[in-house]
Design an enzyme around this catalytic site. Structure first.
Site, PDB file in Angstrom:
ATOM      1  N   ASP A 217      39.654 -28.604  -3.391  1.00 44.48           N
ATOM      2  CA  ASP A 217      38.480 -28.292  -4.207  1.00 44.48           C
ATOM      3  C   ASP A 217      37.217 -28.039  -3.403  1.00 44.48           C
ATOM      4  O   ASP A 217      36.409 -27.204  -3.772  1.00 44.48           O
ATOM      5  CB  ASP A 217      38.238 -29.409  -5.224  1.00 44.48           C
ATOM      6  CG  ASP A 217      39.185 -29.314  -6.404  1.00 44.48           C
ATOM      7  OD1 ASP A 217      39.251 -28.220  -6.991  1.00 44.48           O
ATOM      8  OD2 ASP A 217      39.859 -30.292  -6.728  1.00 44.48           O
TER       9      ASP A 217
ATOM     10  N   TYR B 143      38.913 -30.894 -14.151  1.00 45.56           N
ATOM     11  CA  TYR B 143      38.595 -32.285 -13.835  1.00 45.56           C
ATOM     12  C   TYR B 143      37.101 -32.508 -13.640  1.00 45.56           C
ATOM     13  O   TYR B 143      36.375 -31.597 -13.243  1.00 45.56           O
ATOM     14  CB  TYR B 143      39.310 -32.729 -12.555  1.00 45.56           C
ATOM     15  CG  TYR B 143      40.458 -33.653 -12.848  1.00 45.56           C
ATOM     16  CD1 TYR B 143      40.247 -35.012 -12.966  1.00 45.56           C
ATOM     17  CD2 TYR B 143      41.736 -33.159 -13.056  1.00 45.56           C
ATOM     18  CE1 TYR B 143      41.285 -35.867 -13.275  1.00 45.56           C
ATOM     19  CE2 TYR B 143      42.784 -34.003 -13.365  1.00 45.56           C
ATOM     20  CZ  TYR B 143      42.557 -35.362 -13.469  1.00 45.56           C
ATOM     21  OH  TYR B 143      43.579 -36.194 -13.778  1.00 45.56           O
TER      22      TYR B 143
HETATM   23 CU   LIG Z   1      44.811 -36.749 -12.675  1.00 41.99          CU
END
Ligand SMILES: [Cu+2]
Length: 648
Positions: free
Chosen positions: A313, A400
């Site tokens: 990321d 996320y």
């Molecule tokens: Cu997770």
């Protein structure tokens, strides 16, 4: 101590915001100001290296040499340099720019397939896929006839060094249908993958898997769609009517005995530097620098495109996310009385863009106890309330969301609390046993895919100065002689790590270890070297050593790594983890097995957890916390919080 004015108290009670980038540069490690962003743009343009296709992906401070920062004192000149990632045509470049001398000091081409991602690239890959007749036919076959809201984009940045991938920018693209959706992620069109080569602007292959039929709507993530909410609580709110106890000088914070500098970096997020503790008359160094270094999330489903999903990321997405730090909601994500800081990210043509409230700072008294003791049969209790100082950032990483709290304790400990929330990645259920082989049913017709999260934190500890060593305390059983009624005890056997291989550690439950960064040149009053201990939620990969994805994230091979300080070793999975080759970053640097005793060393902690999704993780996960801390061990002569005052 002077009492803040009523006006100041009012400002603080409502929360204040400070744009970090609008301030004058006061410290060599301050982030780039908005003015400096424009300077680097002008210098790049004047260098003649840019053509009309350039696109900036990252711009940030190129740090001055550590020795220079350590020697710097207020009022002395400050070196200002910038580091820039950009693409131009089909190539990626990294440039170093001296903002003072107004020249490009370094310009290098990034390996052909490894430059950071960008929205423009994602759009280009998606457009190529969407106009491919094979893709359109496959979507139509799934019963979708209205393409108005169908979109495609890269699902991953997996790379396996296959012939079709080598030296090419190859992405696995999936499509989705947004029709009828309100919020969140669109419906994935399962079993359809277009393998796109952006180097030649072609669709290499289309995978249209049997059984990849459309399975109907997958539920929404719109919080308003949840239905009725419960009755609100009576207000519980922290207030600090007299204003904060910390002081801010530019980006340097002083609180209780702590002082530190921080900045926001578009790729790393919060970077804390020169963390010191005032011990009597001494300003004692604890850390030169600490930050996140990389974040890796591999998925555990063998079918394409899931088998390609291993997200780096920080290395891949700073531009796509618009900087990894996202805006904080006042009073929800930090207390109202917190100080909020804006930061800036570079946009593709070089213009700095402000992101508001990307970090916040506040003192927190959560009703906890710093220490207490009851004596004389419970008639006398001595207790002191605990207050922490919290520096917070939230990261939005696609589906996320991660919360990062750097928590300074009055006991000399610095704790990082990491919260994971947001949404699971899901795929439509097939109704067969295969559904729960690689994930779990978490909602109607939805499978949450198993995966892991790994975070590498780069901790340049300088415990009472740069010359440090790693001391490992191995807790091991000692059997006792027959004349002792006990058969065994455990003892701490000490090992000083001499080389990088000694510094590669795991700490399984059955063979626990303590890791201390010590300074053998500075002794505490009892004759032992001063130290800080690193302890936390270590995790290691469960993947096979010959799994290429595992090799690309080699930093997950160990919970702890220790390397000699090197200015150009900053990213645990390498400078360019996007579509990287195996072994970059920590495995490569440590291959020489360099000496690490009694020198300037850097500790790298792999924090991680494995995630088997559950229905309670849908539609948005409750925040799950993991943490690590650095704690003084013989750094102080006694409990440094013993002097906390009694509350009036
Ligand atoms: Cu997770």
């Amino acid at each position: 101590m002077t009492r803040p004015s009523r006006f100041a108290a009012l400002i603080v009670a409502l929360g204040i915001t400070l744009p970090l980038h609008a301030q004058a540069v006061r410290h060599p490690l301050d982030g780039l100001t908005a003015r400096e962003h424009w300077q680097l743009y002008e210098i790049l343009q004047a260098s003649g290296r840019l053509d009309s296709t350039f696109r900036l992906l990252y711009a940030g401070l190129k740090e001055p040499p550590k020795s220079e920062v350590l020697a710097w004192t207020l009022g002395r000149p400050i070196r200002r340099e910038a580091l820039v990632h950009l693409t131009q045509g089909k190539s990626g470049f990294e440039a170093a720019i001296d903002l003072t001398a107004r020249r490009v000091t370094d310009w290098k081409q990034v390996p052909a397939r490894q430059y950071m991602g960008s929205r423009a690239e994602s759009n280009a890959a998606g457009a190529l896929a969407l106009k491919d007749p094979r893709v359109r036919a496959a979507i139509t076959r799934r019963g979708i006839t209205d393409f108005t809201h169908v979109s495609c984009g890269p699902a991953n940045n997996g790379y396996f060094d296959l012939p079709e991938e080598r030296d090419r920018r190859v992405l696995h693209v999936t499509c989705s249908d947004d029709r009828g959706r309100v919020a969140g992620y669109s419906e994935s069109i399962d079993g359809l993958v277009a393998v796109v080569d952006l180097t030649r602007d072609t669709v290499l292959r289309v995978l249209d898997l049997p059984g990849g039929a459309r399975t109907g709507p997958v539920g929404d993530h719109d919080p308003e769609g949840v239905g009725t909410t419960r009755a609100p609580l009576n207000a519980v709110e922290m207030v600090q009517p007299r204003g904060p106890t910390y002081t801010l000088d530019g980006q340097t914070v002083t609180w209780q005995n702590w002082s530190f500098h921080f900045r926001m970096d578009q790729r790393l997020g919060l970077v804390l530097s020169q963390v010191r503790y005032k011990d009597g008359d001494r300003q004692r160094s604890v850390l030169y620098q600490a930050s996140l270094s990389e974040l890796f999330v591999p998925y555990m489903d063998p079918s394409d495109p899931w088998n390609y999903q291993g997200y780096f990321d920080l290395g891949t997405y700073p531009s796509i996310f618009g900087g990894i730090a996202s805006s904080l909601e006042v009073g929800v994500e930090c207390p109202r009385y917190a100080t909020y800081f804006h930061s800036i990210v570079v946009t593709d043509k070089g213009r700095p863009r402000e992101r508001q409230r990307t970090s916040c700072l506040f003192e927190r008294n959560g009703g906890d106890v710093a220490w207490r003791h009851t004596r004389d049969g419970g008639t006398i209790t001595e207790a002191r309330a605990r207050t922490d100082l919290v520096l917070r950032m939230h990261m939005n990483a696609g589906n996320y969301d991660y919360l990062f709290d750097w928590v300074f304790g009055q006991d000399g400990a610095l704790t990082v609390n990491l919260g994971a929330t947001g949404m699971d990645q899901v795929k439509p259920a097939t109704g067969t046993d295969a559904d729960t082989r690689y994930g779990r049913r978490i909602a109607d017709k939805l499978i949450g895919i198993n995966h892991s999260h790994f975070f590498s934190f780069r901790l340049d500890l300088d415990v009472d100065g740069p010359s440090n060593s790693l001391v490992v305390e191995k807790l091991e059983r000692q059997t006792l002689p027959a004349d002792n009624p006990r058969r065994s005890i455990w003892v701490a056997n000490t090992l000083t790590a001499q080389t990088e291989r000694d510094g590669q550690r795991h700490s399984p439950m059955t063979a626990p270890e303590l890791w201390r960064i010590t300074n053998t040149g500075v002794k505490n009053p009892y004759g032992d070297p001063v130290a800080y201990e690193i302890e936390g939620h270590g995790a290691m990969s469960l993947l096979a050593p010959d799994d290429y994805m595992q090799q690309r994230a080699g930093f997950t091979n160990h919970t702890l790594w220790v390397t000699p300080y090197a200015a150009d070793e900053r990213f645990a999975a390498g400078d360019y983890p996007t579509n990287s080759v195996a072994g970059d970053g920590l495995p490569k640097w440590t291959a020489a097995n360099r000496a690490i005793a009694n020198r300037d060393i850097v500790a790298w902690l792999t924090l991680g957890f494995h995630h088997v999704p559950r229905p309670e993780d849908w539609p948005v996960m409750p925040t799950a916390w993991h943490s690590f801390a650095i704690r003084p061990v013989g750094f102080f002569a006694k409990n440094p919080a013993i002097d906390l005052p009694k509350l009036p």
